[in-house]
Design a protein around this motif. Structure first.
Motif, PDB file in Angstrom:
ATOM      1  N   LEU A   6      34.481  38.441  28.835  1.00  0.00           N
ATOM      2  CA  LEU A   6      34.374  37.439  29.907  1.00  0.00           C
ATOM      3  C   LEU A   6      33.201  37.739  30.830  1.00  0.00           C
ATOM      4  O   LEU A   6      32.583  36.831  31.385  1.00  0.00           O
ATOM      5  CB  LEU A   6      35.665  37.377  30.718  1.00  0.00           C
ATOM      6  N   ASP A  31      27.832  48.302  34.108  1.00  0.00           N
ATOM      7  CA  ASP A  31      28.802  48.399  33.012  1.00  0.00           C
ATOM      8  C   ASP A  31      28.755  49.813  32.436  1.00  0.00           C
ATOM      9  O   ASP A  31      27.684  50.355  32.179  1.00  0.00           O
ATOM     10  CB  ASP A  31      28.492  47.378  31.918  1.00  0.00           C
ATOM     11  N   VAL A  47      31.624  51.831  37.615  1.00  0.00           N
ATOM     12  CA  VAL A  47      31.783  51.342  38.986  1.00  0.00           C
ATOM     13  C   VAL A  47      32.405  52.403  39.884  1.00  0.00           C
ATOM     14  O   VAL A  47      32.421  52.259  41.100  1.00  0.00           O
ATOM     15  CB  VAL A  47      32.646  50.061  39.055  1.00  0.00           C
ATOM     16  N   THR A  78      41.080  46.765  29.131  1.00  0.00           N
ATOM     17  CA  THR A  78      41.777  45.480  29.024  1.00  0.00           C
ATOM     18  C   THR A  78      42.772  45.352  27.864  1.00  0.00           C
ATOM     19  O   THR A  78      43.374  44.296  27.713  1.00  0.00           O
ATOM     20  CB  THR A  78      40.744  44.338  28.870  1.00  0.00           C
ATOM     21  N   TYR A  92      48.891  48.143  31.878  1.00  0.00           N
ATOM     22  CA  TYR A  92      47.665  47.380  32.167  1.00  0.00           C
ATOM     23  C   TYR A  92      47.914  46.432  33.340  1.00  0.00           C
ATOM     24  O   TYR A  92      47.135  46.381  34.302  1.00  0.00           O
ATOM     25  CB  TYR A  92      47.244  46.586  30.913  1.00  0.00           C
ATOM     26  N   LYS A 125      46.197  46.239  37.108  1.00  0.00           N
ATOM     27  CA  LYS A 125      45.572  45.029  37.659  1.00  0.00           C
ATOM     28  C   LYS A 125      46.268  44.610  38.960  1.00  0.00           C
ATOM     29  O   LYS A 125      45.613  44.188  39.915  1.00  0.00           O
ATOM     30  CB  LYS A 125      45.624  43.882  36.643  1.00  0.00           C
ATOM     31  N   ALA A 128      42.232  34.367  27.399  1.00  0.00           N
ATOM     32  CA  ALA A 128      40.966  33.774  26.973  1.00  0.00           C
ATOM     33  C   ALA A 128      40.687  34.129  25.513  1.00  0.00           C
ATOM     34  O   ALA A 128      41.109  35.169  25.022  1.00  0.00           O
ATOM     35  CB  ALA A 128      39.833  34.270  27.864  1.00  0.00           C
TER      36      ALA A 128
HETATM   37  N1  LIG Z   1      40.197  38.443  28.194  1.00  0.00           N
HETATM   38  C1  LIG Z   1      41.208  37.835  28.795  1.00  0.00           C
HETATM   39  O1  LIG Z   1      41.960  37.081  28.151  1.00  0.00           O
HETATM   40  C2  LIG Z   1      41.454  38.051  30.269  1.00  0.00           C
HETATM   41  C3  LIG Z   1      42.428  37.259  30.888  1.00  0.00           C
HETATM   42  C4  LIG Z   1      42.650  37.439  32.245  1.00  0.00           C
HETATM   43  C5  LIG Z   1      41.931  38.372  32.947  1.00  0.00           C
HETATM   44  N2  LIG Z   1      40.999  39.134  32.331  1.00  0.00           N
HETATM   45  C6  LIG Z   1      40.265  40.114  33.138  1.00  0.00           C
HETATM   46  O2  LIG Z   1      38.889  39.814  33.004  1.00  0.00           O
HETATM   47  C7  LIG Z   1      38.123  41.016  33.062  1.00  0.00           C
HETATM   48  C8  LIG Z   1      37.250  41.123  31.825  1.00  0.00           C
HETATM   49  O3  LIG Z   1      38.086  41.101  30.679  1.00  0.00           O
HETATM   50  P1  LIG Z   1      37.454  41.125  29.212  1.00  0.00           P
HETATM   51  O4  LIG Z   1      38.460  40.588  28.283  1.00  0.00           O
HETATM   52  O5  LIG Z   1      36.101  40.537  29.271  1.00  0.00           O
HETATM   53  O6  LIG Z   1      37.343  42.699  28.992  1.00  0.00           O
HETATM   54  P2  LIG Z   1      36.458  43.573  27.983  1.00  0.00           P
HETATM   55  O7  LIG Z   1      37.320  44.720  27.609  1.00  0.00           O
HETATM   56  O8  LIG Z   1      35.878  42.726  26.899  1.00  0.00           O
HETATM   57  O9  LIG Z   1      35.251  44.074  28.889  1.00  0.00           O
HETATM   58  C9  LIG Z   1      35.418  44.981  29.936  1.00  0.00           C
HETATM   59  C10 LIG Z   1      34.055  45.498  30.323  1.00  0.00           C
HETATM   60  O10 LIG Z   1      34.212  46.386  31.458  1.00  0.00           O
HETATM   61  C11 LIG Z   1      33.437  47.546  31.219  1.00  0.00           C
HETATM   62  N3  LIG Z   1      34.043  48.670  31.958  1.00  0.00           N
HETATM   63  C12 LIG Z   1      35.213  49.292  31.725  1.00  0.00           C
HETATM   64  N4  LIG Z   1      35.396  50.286  32.617  1.00  0.00           N
HETATM   65  C13 LIG Z   1      34.310  50.284  33.433  1.00  0.00           C
HETATM   66  C14 LIG Z   1      33.906  51.059  34.542  1.00  0.00           C
HETATM   67  N5  LIG Z   1      34.673  52.061  35.009  1.00  0.00           N
HETATM   68  N6  LIG Z   1      32.722  50.788  35.134  1.00  0.00           N
HETATM   69  C15 LIG Z   1      31.935  49.781  34.685  1.00  0.00           C
HETATM   70  N7  LIG Z   1      32.269  49.022  33.622  1.00  0.00           N
HETATM   71  C16 LIG Z   1      33.441  49.266  33.006  1.00  0.00           C
HETATM   72  C17 LIG Z   1      33.464  47.754  29.722  1.00  0.00           C
HETATM   73  O11 LIG Z   1      32.383  48.569  29.287  1.00  0.00           O
HETATM   74  C18 LIG Z   1      33.382  46.311  29.214  1.00  0.00           C
HETATM   75  O12 LIG Z   1      32.037  45.906  29.077  1.00  0.00           O
HETATM   76  C19 LIG Z   1      39.112  42.161  33.196  1.00  0.00           C
HETATM   77  O13 LIG Z   1      39.206  42.518  34.548  1.00  0.00           O
HETATM   78  C20 LIG Z   1      40.429  41.560  32.718  1.00  0.00           C
HETATM   79  O14 LIG Z   1      41.528  42.171  33.337  1.00  0.00           O
HETATM   80  C21 LIG Z   1      40.756  39.000  30.993  1.00  0.00           C
END
Ligand SMILES: NC(=O)c1ccc[n+]([C@@H]2O[C@H](COP(=O)([O-])OP(=O)(O)OC[C@H]3O[C@@H](n4cnc5c(N)ncnc54)[C@H](O)[C@@H]3O)[C@@H](O)[C@H]2O)c1
Length: 371
Positions: A16, A35, A111, A134, A200, A204, A230
């Motif tokens: 996302l 990242d 971060v 995630t 998880y 959150k 998503a």
């Molecule tokens: N994918 C979904 O369906 C969904 C739904 C609701 C909410 N979300 C939220 O959206 C956000 C993104 O989800 P996603 O599915 O894209 O996740 P993802 O796992 O594809 O990507 C997460 C990214 O965060 C980076 N990351 C992890 N720890 C880190 C740190 N300490 N410092 C910097 N970067 C770090 C990872 O390298 C990765 O690029 C998350 O917060 C998740 O909780 C996702």
């Protein structure tokens, strides 16, 4: 100076995150990504943008950056064609970036690096925080990485923002519908209580508690968004939809937890990114927004739908033992987003078609699926 200013997007190399970076650039923002390049990140996700990379220049407090994929995922090393520029002077790199014609600067760091986050806050107008671990299954195995990324990472980000920006600027926290726990009847609006039911979701929910406390204590202008499930191109192959597609393409069994009758609401990633940016631009600080859709279905139905689209037999479905604490249903009310002028635009069949094409093209050579 871009008309819309500079945004810090954390987790921008993920699923996302990369859609959100792309949408922000399309709207005229210049973006700094932080990242940690975990296994879930993929620099390819931003490769089409005019982006600059710099190497990890700053402390990685908990673990070194891992450049290589695991469990058969392709290598994630930035390629030679990226402007890969090792630097130990983040300030001058950021200033050089802001003077350049690049859209995105990616800083490979966690971060959790508080000094880095404070420095970056001097240069940005707002923050969209997506960095997180995630995968629920992994959090059930061991949640340390989730505590570090979600809780320490978010604290570092929001406190750096507060100390540098006070009550100016905007901070969007991307949370999840999972913080509300199982919703067996009807749908939950934004006032529903937090009832996380897996590690998880608990991590959150902790972010949301900190966010609420900062709004109340310091007046920090935070807006929370909670997207539903998503799907779309660029999602890590360990997640449900890519796993269905990739296993089906290589005629391997598709594991379905329990009876497969868990219900989820699905939304295409680009629609989520548009929603996040709409909230960033037009949402009220101190408000929560649900990013939902009307595409609710049982997991089994989703598998059958994808198999039908691929012309593959249902005999590939393999029921496996359910995961502990598996929520039966999530469902959000999202009128507040509708009032903001947003609604999802991508019909599910169209979104699935694009997603299938992405994985088919990318993993056409079966060997690269499970390297
Ligand atoms: N994918 C979904 O369906 C969904 C739904 C609701 C909410 N979300 C939220 O959206 C956000 C993104 O989800 P996603 O599915 O894209 O996740 P993802 O796992 O594809 O990507 C997460 C990214 O965060 C980076 N990351 C992890 N720890 C880190 C740190 N300490 N410092 C910097 N970067 C770090 C990872 O390298 C990765 O690029 C998350 O917060 C998740 O909780 C996702």
């Amino acid at each position: 100076m871009r008309p819309n200013g500079t945004l810090l997007i954390t987790g921008g190399l993920g699923f996302l995150g990369s859609w959100t970076v792309e949408e922000a650039v399309r709207r005229g923002y210049r973006v700094i990504v932080v990242d940690a390049l975990t296994y879930a990140a993929n620099p390819d996700n931003l490769r089409e943008l005019r982006a600059g990379f710099i190497a990890p220049t700053v402390r990685h407090i908990w673990s070194p950056v891992r450049y290589e994929g695991e469990r058969g995922i392709p290598l994630l090393r930035p390629s030679d064609s990226d402007r890969f520029e090792p630097s130990d002077d983040v300030r001058s790199t950021v200033e050089k970036f802001l003077d350049s014609d690049l859209d995105v600067l990616t800083l490979l760091s966690s971060v959790e690096d508080y000094d880095l986050m404070k420095l970056l806050m001097e240069y940005v107008d707002g923050v969209i925080h997506l960095a997180a671990e995630t995968h629920v299954d992994r959090s059930i195995e061991d949640a340390w990485d989730f505590v570090r990324a979600e809780i320490l990472g978010f604290y570092s980000s929001i406190d750096a923002f507060r100390r540098v920006k006070g009550t100016s600027g905007k901070f969007v926290l991307v949370s999840t519908d999972e913080v509300l726990g199982e919703i067996m009847e009807g749908a939950a609006d934004e006032s529903a209580p937090l009832m996380p039911r897996n590690p998880y979701a608990a991590a959150k929910a902790s972010q949301e508690h900190f966010a609420q406390s900062y709004m109340n204590t310091y007046g920090t202008p935070i807006t929370i968004v909670r997207p539903t499930n998503a799907y779309g191109p660029r999602q890590h192959p360990e997640k449900f939809v890519p796993k269905i597609i990739l296993n089906a393409l290589s005629d391997e069994p598709i594991p379905v937890y329990g009876d497969g009758r868990q219900r989820r609401v699905w939304i295409y990633a680009e629609d989520v990114a548009v929603g996040i940016m709409d909230v960033y631009e037009r949402g009220n600080p101190h408000e929560i927004y649900h990013i939902g859709s009307d595409d609710e279905m049982e997991n089994l139905e989703l598998v059958r739908r994808i198999l039908a689209m691929l012309g593959k037999p249902e005999s590939l479905i393999k029921f496996v033992e359910d995961r502990p604490g598996h929520d039966r249903r999530y469902a959000l009310r999202w009128e507040r987003m509708r009032a903001l002028g947003w609604s999802p635009k991508t019909p599910m069949d169209e979104g699935l078609r694009r997603t299938i094409n992405y994985y088919r093209e990318r993993y056409a050579d079966g060997s690269s699926i499970r390297r």
